[in-house]
Design a protein around this motif. Sequence first.
Motif, mmCIF file in Angstrom:
data_model
loop_
_atom_site.group_PDB
_atom_site.id
_atom_site.type_symbol
_atom_site.label_atom_id
_atom_site.label_comp_id
_atom_site.label_asym_id
_atom_site.label_seq_id
_atom_site.Cartn_x
_atom_site.Cartn_y
_atom_site.Cartn_z
ATOM 1 N N ALA A 1 44.827 -10.519 -41.706
ATOM 2 C CA ALA A 1 45.640 -9.912 -42.758
ATOM 3 C C ALA A 1 47.129 -9.986 -42.454
ATOM 4 N N GLU A 2 47.482 -10.015 -41.169
ATOM 5 C CA GLU A 2 48.878 -9.848 -40.788
ATOM 6 C C GLU A 2 49.690 -11.142 -40.710
ATOM 7 N N LEU A 3 49.068 -12.254 -40.328
ATOM 8 C CA LEU A 3 49.833 -13.483 -40.130
ATOM 9 C C LEU A 3 49.305 -14.600 -41.023
ATOM 10 N N THR B 1 46.090 0.308 -44.750
ATOM 11 C CA THR B 1 47.412 -0.067 -45.246
ATOM 12 C C THR B 1 48.381 -0.198 -44.070
ATOM 13 N N THR B 2 49.619 -0.556 -44.385
ATOM 14 C CA THR B 2 50.626 -0.705 -43.336
ATOM 15 C C THR B 2 50.949 0.626 -42.653
ATOM 16 N N HIS B 3 50.504 1.747 -43.213
ATOM 17 C CA HIS B 3 50.678 3.022 -42.518
ATOM 18 C C HIS B 3 49.962 2.994 -41.174
ATOM 19 N N CYS B 4 48.808 2.318 -41.122
ATOM 20 C CA CYS B 4 48.032 2.199 -39.882
ATOM 21 C C CYS B 4 47.866 0.736 -39.503
ATOM 22 N N GLN B 5 46.871 0.069 -40.089
ATOM 23 C CA GLN B 5 46.614 -1.334 -39.806
ATOM 24 C C GLN B 5 46.139 -2.009 -41.083
ATOM 25 N N PHE B 6 46.873 -3.037 -41.518
ATOM 26 C CA PHE B 6 46.478 -3.786 -42.702
ATOM 27 C C PHE B 6 45.156 -4.479 -42.407
ATOM 28 N N LEU B 7 44.153 -4.229 -43.242
ATOM 29 C CA LEU B 7 42.793 -4.660 -42.945
ATOM 30 C C LEU B 7 42.250 -5.488 -44.097
ATOM 31 N N ARG B 8 41.769 -6.692 -43.772
ATOM 32 C CA ARG B 8 41.073 -7.507 -44.761
ATOM 33 C C ARG B 8 39.634 -7.687 -44.312
ATOM 34 N N SER B 9 39.004 -8.778 -44.762
ATOM 35 C CA SER B 9 37.635 -9.071 -44.336
ATOM 36 C C SER B 9 37.653 -9.630 -42.918
ATOM 37 N N PRO B 10 36.564 -9.463 -42.157
ATOM 38 C CA PRO B 10 36.516 -10.019 -40.796
ATOM 39 C C PRO B 10 36.687 -11.528 -40.811
ATOM 40 N N ALA B 11 37.245 -12.066 -39.734
ATOM 41 C CA ALA B 11 37.458 -13.506 -39.631
ATOM 42 C C ALA B 11 36.132 -14.247 -39.616
ATOM 43 N N LEU B 12 36.080 -15.395 -40.289
ATOM 44 C CA LEU B 12 34.891 -16.235 -40.237
ATOM 45 C C LEU B 12 34.740 -16.800 -38.825
ATOM 46 N N ALA C 1 37.365 -5.153 -36.168
ATOM 47 C CA ALA C 1 38.613 -4.641 -36.736
ATOM 48 C C ALA C 1 39.797 -5.517 -36.345
ATOM 49 N N VAL C 2 39.854 -5.934 -35.075
ATOM 50 C CA VAL C 2 40.976 -6.778 -34.630
ATOM 51 C C VAL C 2 40.998 -8.086 -35.413
ATOM 52 N N SER C 3 39.852 -8.712 -35.597
ATOM 53 C CA SER C 3 39.825 -9.978 -36.327
ATOM 54 C C SER C 3 40.262 -9.785 -37.776
ATOM 55 N N SER C 4 39.891 -8.667 -38.382
ATOM 56 C CA SER C 4 40.294 -8.375 -39.756
ATOM 57 C C SER C 4 41.805 -8.177 -39.852
ATOM 58 N N ILE C 5 42.368 -7.504 -38.854
ATOM 59 C CA ILE C 5 43.807 -7.220 -38.864
ATOM 60 C C ILE C 5 44.618 -8.496 -38.671
ATOM 61 N N SER D 1 32.138 -2.281 -27.833
ATOM 62 C CA SER D 1 31.249 -1.674 -28.811
ATOM 63 C C SER D 1 31.827 -0.407 -29.422
ATOM 64 N N VAL D 2 32.993 0.051 -28.948
ATOM 65 C CA VAL D 2 33.648 1.215 -29.529
ATOM 66 C C VAL D 2 33.918 0.936 -31.004
ATOM 67 N N ARG D 3 33.646 1.913 -31.863
ATOM 68 C CA ARG D 3 33.821 1.724 -33.297
ATOM 69 C C ARG D 3 34.911 2.656 -33.822
ATOM 70 N N TYR D 4 35.578 2.205 -34.873
ATOM 71 C CA TYR D 4 36.664 2.969 -35.486
ATOM 72 C C TYR D 4 36.403 3.124 -36.977
ATOM 73 N N SER D 5 36.782 4.272 -37.513
ATOM 74 C CA SER D 5 36.628 4.522 -38.945
ATOM 75 C C SER D 5 37.933 4.225 -39.671
ATOM 76 N N PHE D 6 37.811 3.568 -40.833
ATOM 77 C CA PHE D 6 38.943 3.206 -41.678
ATOM 78 C C PHE D 6 38.728 3.734 -43.092
ATOM 79 N N TRP D 7 39.713 4.434 -43.602
ATOM 80 C CA TRP D 7 39.728 4.842 -45.008
ATOM 81 C C TRP D 7 40.258 3.654 -45.798
ATOM 82 N N VAL D 8 39.393 3.049 -46.623
ATOM 83 C CA VAL D 8 39.769 1.821 -47.326
ATOM 84 C C VAL D 8 39.961 2.083 -48.819
ATOM 85 N N PHE D 9 40.784 1.234 -49.441
ATOM 86 C CA PHE D 9 41.066 1.271 -50.890
ATOM 87 C C PHE D 9 41.766 2.556 -51.315
#
Length: 276
Positions: A127-129, A166-177, A120-124, A20-28
């Motif tokens: 996006a990555e593979l 972005t690739t500076h941290c973690q490439f992030l897209r939409s969560p996995a279906l 976040a993990v599912s989104s990454i 349940s730990v949450r992380y903040s992402f600066w997007v766009f």
Amino acid sequence: MTRREALLALAGLPLSAARSVRYSFWVFGLLRPRELTLAGLGAARLHCRTESKDWILEPGCSQLLDRRLTPLQISGPENSSVDFTLEVPGVLMRRYHGTLCLEAQSNTLCPIVTIARESAVSSIVGAELPLLRARRDALLAQAIVARSFLVGTIVPRHEQAFFCDTTHCQFLRSPALPASAFARALSETGSCVLCDSEAPFAASYSAACGGCTEGGERDGHIYTPVECAICREHHLTRRGHGWGLCQEGAMGLAQRGYSWRQILRYYFPEASLRYI
């Protein structure tokens, strides 16, 4: 508390609490948007709050956001996570499950999305593979490395948020279906992370190592350089920093029948696995 003590304390959390730990992402951030379009997904009602007013964005409705509405908070009831889409009009749209904070920096908007760790993990991973090339065990290995990076990073990497998309941290897209291969990779790896002396570390990865990964200290972890048979055999040049997991190598090893455990042992011979 030292960095290692903090990580060990996190590793000792109950499974439900750790997930349940949450992380903040600066997007766009790279797009430097001046306007954004916000909408709820499905039946989601978005609770919107500024310093001067509160309102609810009903299902099926959208709202154009600009700096006049900042600072702005978006969530579900009682600051809960909610499904919504955020769009740079005519350029890019993403869907999220979490909360949104919108601030203005000069003439541009700074959207901060806060999401649960596993979302976040599912989104990454998505996006990555590339799904058409990445077999199950490559996806599982990527999920564990991405989760390790999140868990092992204890100091914010940006002034605005813990991470960026972005690739500076973690490439992030939409969560996995829910039924996707990316979602299955997430559930099959559970809460597994890479550890150094029992403490999770911010594991690195790049697109292609060019034949040998980097060795030495990075973000507090000592990496062993690894010769990458896949990059050597296919004469792949380096794409990215070359530390940790080689994504081209991981996909190639999975095609040869390597399990996700063997892939991680190949690129992180000095690390151990732990469920947190």
